[in-house]
Design an enzyme around this catalytic site. Structure first.
Site, PDB file in Angstrom:
ATOM      1  N   ASN A  11       0.879  -1.173   0.000  1.00  0.00           N
ATOM      2  CA  ASN A  11       0.000   0.000   0.000  1.00  0.00           C
ATOM      3  C   ASN A  11       0.915   1.221   0.000  1.00  0.00           C
ATOM      4  O   ASN A  11       1.477   1.578   1.027  1.00  0.00           O
ATOM      5  CB  ASN A  11      -0.892  -0.028   1.254  1.00  0.00           C
ATOM      6  CG  ASN A  11      -1.715   1.249   1.399  1.00  0.00           C
ATOM      7  OD1 ASN A  11      -1.746   2.084   0.500  1.00  0.00           O
ATOM      8  ND2 ASN A  11      -2.373   1.406   2.546  1.00  0.00           N
ATOM      9  N   LYS A  13       0.189   4.247  -0.298  1.00  0.00           N
ATOM     10  CA  LYS A  13      -0.412   5.460   0.279  1.00  0.00           C
ATOM     11  C   LYS A  13      -0.131   6.648  -0.645  1.00  0.00           C
ATOM     12  O   LYS A  13      -0.087   6.479  -1.853  1.00  0.00           O
ATOM     13  CB  LYS A  13       0.109   5.686   1.704  1.00  0.00           C
ATOM     14  CG  LYS A  13      -0.067   4.413   2.558  1.00  0.00           C
ATOM     15  CD  LYS A  13       0.124   4.616   4.020  1.00  0.00           C
ATOM     16  CE  LYS A  13      -0.089   3.270   4.728  1.00  0.00           C
ATOM     17  NZ  LYS A  13      -0.020   3.379   6.164  1.00  0.00           N
ATOM     18  N   HIS A 100      -9.598   1.399   5.037  1.00  0.00           N
ATOM     19  CA  HIS A 100      -8.315   1.640   5.723  1.00  0.00           C
ATOM     20  C   HIS A 100      -8.525   2.620   6.884  1.00  0.00           C
ATOM     21  O   HIS A 100      -9.300   3.578   6.758  1.00  0.00           O
ATOM     22  CB  HIS A 100      -7.285   2.201   4.726  1.00  0.00           C
ATOM     23  CG  HIS A 100      -5.894   2.118   5.272  1.00  0.00           C
ATOM     24  ND1 HIS A 100      -5.413   3.007   6.198  1.00  0.00           N
ATOM     25  CD2 HIS A 100      -4.895   1.221   5.053  1.00  0.00           C
ATOM     26  CE1 HIS A 100      -4.167   2.670   6.527  1.00  0.00           C
ATOM     27  NE2 HIS A 100      -3.830   1.581   5.841  1.00  0.00           N
ATOM     28  N   GLU A 102      -6.823   4.967   7.931  1.00  0.00           N
ATOM     29  CA  GLU A 102      -6.527   6.367   7.626  1.00  0.00           C
ATOM     30  C   GLU A 102      -7.744   7.057   7.003  1.00  0.00           C
ATOM     31  O   GLU A 102      -7.928   8.265   7.161  1.00  0.00           O
ATOM     32  CB  GLU A 102      -5.286   6.459   6.716  1.00  0.00           C
ATOM     33  CG  GLU A 102      -4.007   6.168   7.515  1.00  0.00           C
ATOM     34  CD  GLU A 102      -2.854   5.619   6.695  1.00  0.00           C
ATOM     35  OE1 GLU A 102      -2.912   5.648   5.457  1.00  0.00           O
ATOM     36  OE2 GLU A 102      -1.879   5.146   7.327  1.00  0.00           O
ATOM     37  N   GLU A 169      -5.488  -4.823  10.501  1.00  0.00           N
ATOM     38  CA  GLU A 169      -4.476  -3.784  10.699  1.00  0.00           C
ATOM     39  C   GLU A 169      -4.786  -3.027  11.990  1.00  0.00           C
ATOM     40  O   GLU A 169      -5.588  -2.078  11.977  1.00  0.00           O
ATOM     41  CB  GLU A 169      -4.491  -2.778   9.541  1.00  0.00           C
ATOM     42  CG  GLU A 169      -4.135  -3.367   8.205  1.00  0.00           C
ATOM     43  CD  GLU A 169      -3.516  -2.318   7.267  1.00  0.00           C
ATOM     44  OE1 GLU A 169      -2.414  -2.585   6.787  1.00  0.00           O
ATOM     45  OE2 GLU A 169      -4.118  -1.257   7.049  1.00  0.00           O
ATOM     46  N   GLY A 175       2.649   2.274  11.019  1.00  0.00           N
ATOM     47  CA  GLY A 175       3.710   3.278  10.973  1.00  0.00           C
ATOM     48  C   GLY A 175       4.386   3.540  12.308  1.00  0.00           C
ATOM     49  O   GLY A 175       5.013   4.583  12.490  1.00  0.00           O
ATOM     50  N   SER A 213       3.366  -2.018  10.289  1.00  0.00           N
ATOM     51  CA  SER A 213       4.810  -2.066  10.571  1.00  0.00           C
ATOM     52  C   SER A 213       5.507  -3.358  10.154  1.00  0.00           C
ATOM     53  O   SER A 213       6.465  -3.776  10.800  1.00  0.00           O
ATOM     54  CB  SER A 213       5.058  -1.779  12.061  1.00  0.00           C
ATOM     55  OG  SER A 213       4.700  -0.457  12.375  1.00  0.00           O
TER      56      SER A 213
HETATM   57  P1  13P Z   1       2.992   0.500   7.639  1.00  0.00           P
HETATM   58  O1  13P Z   1       3.501  -0.810   7.064  1.00  0.00           O
HETATM   59  O2  13P Z   1       3.751   1.687   7.140  1.00  0.00           O
HETATM   60  O3  13P Z   1       2.903   0.424   9.136  1.00  0.00           O
HETATM   61  O4  13P Z   1       1.519   0.696   7.088  1.00  0.00           O
HETATM   62  C1  13P Z   1       0.623  -0.340   7.155  1.00  0.00           C
HETATM   63  C2  13P Z   1      -0.583   0.003   6.382  1.00  0.00           C
HETATM   64  O5  13P Z   1      -1.290   0.936   6.707  1.00  0.00           O
HETATM   65  C3  13P Z   1      -0.885  -0.812   5.193  1.00  0.00           C
HETATM   66  O6  13P Z   1      -2.167  -0.576   4.720  1.00  0.00           O
END
Ligand code: 13P
Length: 252
Positions: A11, A13, A100, A102, A169, A175, A213
Site C-alpha cells: 500500500n 499510500k 483503511h 486512515e 491492521e 507506521g 509495521s
Molecule cells: P505501515 O507498514 O507503514 O505500518 O503501514 C501499514 C498500512 O497501513 C498498510 O495498509
C-alpha cells in the site's frame, strides 16, 4: 516451506510518481527469478495517478495493480474530486483497499465502506477490506467486539466472499514499528476466520492478511503464524529492497 498461497500487498499510500515505476520493475525482476519460492500473489496498490501509466508499462502478469480507495457511487456523478470503482477498473486496477483506518479516521463509516464494497464488487475489483482496533479500544479489551462489528456492519451474506480479502491492521501498529504479540495475533486471526464462518454460515474461511509495521526483520516471526494468508505492507513497500527482503525472509 508452506505451499499455501500467500499475498504480499503493498500500500504505497500518498507516494510515488512516474519514475517510481523502477520500484515495480525491481520487484518484478525478483519475482520472475524466484518462482521456485512458495506460491505467492504480489499486488501493489498505488495512487490513482499512476495506475494507468504503470499498467501500460507493466507487461508482466506476476504483479497486479490495485487502488487504495474509491467513492461509493458507481459510474459517474457530481462528486467533486472523487473517483469511482468503475473508473479505477477502467484504469487497470484489479484490487482495491477499502476501510483503511486512515480513511476511517477522516469520517468513513462502516455503512459508507459497505457501499464502496458493493460498487467495487460490481466492477469486479477484488476487495482488500481493512479492519482493526485503536490503541484505546485494545486497552479497554474491545479488540474482538470492534472487529466483529466492523465485519458485520460492512459485509453482507450475498456478497461474493471469494472476492474479499480481510486485512487485520491494528491502528496502533500502523507506521509505529510496533506489532502485536505473536500469540495475541494468532488468536485474533483465528477469531476473524471463525467468526466470519459462523456469521456467514459458510465452511470457507476468508483470507486474512496482517498489516502494520511489517518489515524485513519482523517478517520472520510473523511467518510462524500459518493462519496469516499474507501481508499488507505500507512504508516498506515504497522501497524495492525492503519489499523484496520481506518476501525473501518470509520463505527463509
Ligand atoms: P505501515 O507498514 O507503514 O505500518 O503501514 C501499514 C498500512 O497501513 C498498510 O495498509
Amino acid at each position: 516451506m508452506t505451499n499455501k498461497l500467500k499475498y504480499f500487498i503493498g500500500n504505497w499510500k500518498m507516494f510515488g510518481d512516474f519514475s517510481s515505476f523502477k520500484i515495480i520493475q525491481e520487484v518484478n525482476k525478483y519475482i520472475s527469478k524466484s518462482k521456485n519460492l512458495g506460491k505467492k500473489k504480489i499486488v501493489l496498490c498505488v495512487p490513482n495517478t499512476l495506475i494507468h501509466f504503470y499498467k501500460k508499462k507493466l507487461r508482466s502478469k506476476l504483479i497486479s495493480l490495485g487502488a487504495q480507495n474509491c467513492h461509493f457511487h458507481e459510474g459517474y456523478g457530481a462528486f467533486t474530486g472523487s473517483v469511482s470503482a468503475t473508473m479505477l477498473k477502467r484504469l487497470g486496477a484489479e484490487y482495491i483497499i477499502l476501510g483503511h483506518s486512515e480513511n476511517r479516521l477522516e469520517g468513513e463509516t462502516n455503512q459508507i465502506i459497505k457501499k464502496k464494497i458493493i460498487s467495487s464488487l460490481n466492477q469486479k475489483l477484488k476487495v482488500i477490506f481493512c479492519i482493526g482496533e485503536t490503541f484505546n479500544e485494545k486497552k479497554n479489551g474491545k479488540t474482538y467486539s470492534i472487529l466483529r462489528n466492523q465485519i458485520k456492519s460492512s459485509l453482507q451474506n450475498k456478497f461474493n466472499k471469494n472476492k474479499i480479502i480481510l486485512a487485520y491492521e491494528p491502528v496502533w501498529s500502523i507506521g509505529t514499528n510496533k506489532i502485536p504479540k505473536m500469540n495475541e495475533l494468532e488468536n485474533i486471526i483465528k477469531f476473524i476466520k471463525k467468526d466470519f464462518k459462523l456469521f456467514f454460515k459458510t465452511s470457507n474461511a476468508p483470507k486474512v492478511l496482517y498489516g502494520g509495521s511489517v518489515n524485513p526483520k519482523n517478517i520472520k516471526s510473523l511467518s510462524s503464524i500459518s493462519e496469516i494468508d499474507g501481508f499488507l505492507i505500507g512504508g516498506a513497500s515504497q522501497s524495492s529492497k525492503k519489499f523484496i527482503d520481506i518476501i525473501e525472509n518470509y520463505y527463509k
